[in-house]
Design an enzyme around this catalytic site. Structure first.
Site, short mmCIF file in Angstrom:
data_model
loop_
_atom_site.label_atom_id
_atom_site.label_comp_id
_atom_site.label_asym_id
_atom_site.label_seq_id
_atom_site.Cartn_x
_atom_site.Cartn_y
_atom_site.Cartn_z
N GLY A 46 21.34 21.57 0.19
CA GLY A 46 20.73 20.61 -0.76
C GLY A 46 19.53 21.83 -1.44
O GLY A 46 19.10 22.69 -2.09
N GLN A 51 11.86 23.38 -6.01
CA GLN A 51 12.55 25.12 -6.07
C GLN A 51 13.01 25.14 -7.19
O GLN A 51 12.84 26.31 -6.99
CB GLN A 51 13.23 24.56 -5.02
N CYS A 88 16.65 27.30 4.00
CA CYS A 88 16.68 26.51 3.25
C CYS A 88 16.56 28.03 1.95
O CYS A 88 16.14 29.01 1.80
CB CYS A 88 14.54 26.45 3.19
N LEU A 89 16.53 27.35 0.44
CA LEU A 89 17.31 28.37 -0.34
C LEU A 89 16.32 28.99 -0.39
O LEU A 89 16.39 30.21 -1.24
CB LEU A 89 17.88 27.40 -1.08
N HIS A 130 14.97 16.75 5.10
CA HIS A 130 14.34 18.13 4.80
C HIS A 130 14.17 18.17 2.91
O HIS A 130 12.96 18.38 2.80
CB HIS A 130 15.48 19.21 5.07
N GLU A 131 15.30 17.95 2.31
CA GLU A 131 14.60 17.92 0.88
C GLU A 131 13.16 16.71 0.75
O GLU A 131 12.45 17.17 -0.45
CB GLU A 131 15.98 17.42 0.12
N HIS A 134 10.45 18.28 0.91
CA HIS A 134 10.04 19.14 -0.25
C HIS A 134 8.89 18.92 -1.36
O HIS A 134 8.42 19.10 -2.02
CB HIS A 134 11.43 19.81 -1.13
NI NI Z 1 14.80 23.86 1.74
#
Ligand code: NI
Length: 163
Positions: A46, A51, A88-89, A130-131, A134
Site C-alpha cells: 500500500g 508518502q 510501512c515503506l 493503515h493507508e 496516512h
Molecule cells: Ni504506511
C-alpha cells in the site's frame, strides 16, 4: 514508469492532514500510476499520496488481490478485531504489532470520480486502515500496541497465531 521518492518518518509531509481530491483529471491518473509503480518497486502492499509528498486524499493498495485505487476514502463500518504485525515503506526496517478491525467497509471514489464501496477483511482491511490513517497524518507507530525488536521482525511472534 516514474518512480517517486518515498519520504520517511521525520518528514513533516507525513504528519499533515491531506486535502480532498477534487479533480479527476490526467494529473490524478499520472499520480495514481506513479504511486502504483513506486509501491510495486518498493515491494509494498500500500502507498498513500503523502508518502510521495502529495497532500491529497489518495492511496493505492495491492495485497495480492489486484490493485485498488482509492480517492477520498472513508471507513464507514468496522467489525471485529485483529492483532498482527505491520510495517510501512516510510519506516523502513521497522515493524509493530497493531490492533485493527477484522472487517471494514470503505466508501471512496475511483479515478473517474465515481463513488464506490468495498468490503475488506483480514490483511486487506488492515491495509485500508493503515493507508487511510496516512491521509490524516497518522502512522502505525501512533496506534501500535508495541514495537518489534529486530529479532522479532525476523522470527515468529505470539501475535502471528491470532490470524
Ligand atoms: Ni504506511
Amino acid at each position: 514508469m516514474a518512480i517517486r521518492k518515498i519520504v520517511t518518518l521525520g518528514d513533516e509531509t507525513l504528519r499533515k492532514e491531506c486535502r480532498k481530491q477534487e479533480k479527476f483529471d490526467l494529473r490524478l491518473a499520472i499520480l495514481l500510476k506513479d504511486m502504483a509503480d513506486t509501491m510495486y518497486r518498493a515491494e509494498g502492499v500500500g502507498l498513500a499520496a503523502p508518502q510521495v509528498g502529495v497532500l491529497r486524499r489518495v492511496c493505492v493498495i495491492d495485497v495480492g488481490e489486484g490493485l485498488v485505487e482509492m480517492i477520498n476514502p472513508v471507513i464507514t463500518k468496522r467489525e471485529g478485531e485483529q492483532t498482527g504485525r505491520e510495517g510501512c515503506l516510510s519506516l523502513p526496517g521497522r515493524q509493530g504489532v497493531v490492533t485493527r478491525p477484522m472487517k471494514v467497509t470503505v466508501n471512496y471514489q475511483d479515478r473517474r470520480g465515481a463513488f464506490q464501496q468495498l468490503n475488506a477483511e483480514g490483511f486487506f482491511a488492515r491495509a485500508c486502515c493503515h493507508e487511510i490513517d496516512h491521509l490524516d497524518g497518522r502512522v502505525y507507530i501512533d496506534v501500535m500496541d508495541r514495537e518489534l525488536t529486530p529479532e522479532e521482525i525476523e522470527g515468529h511472534i505470539p501475535e502471528d497465531d491470532d490470524e
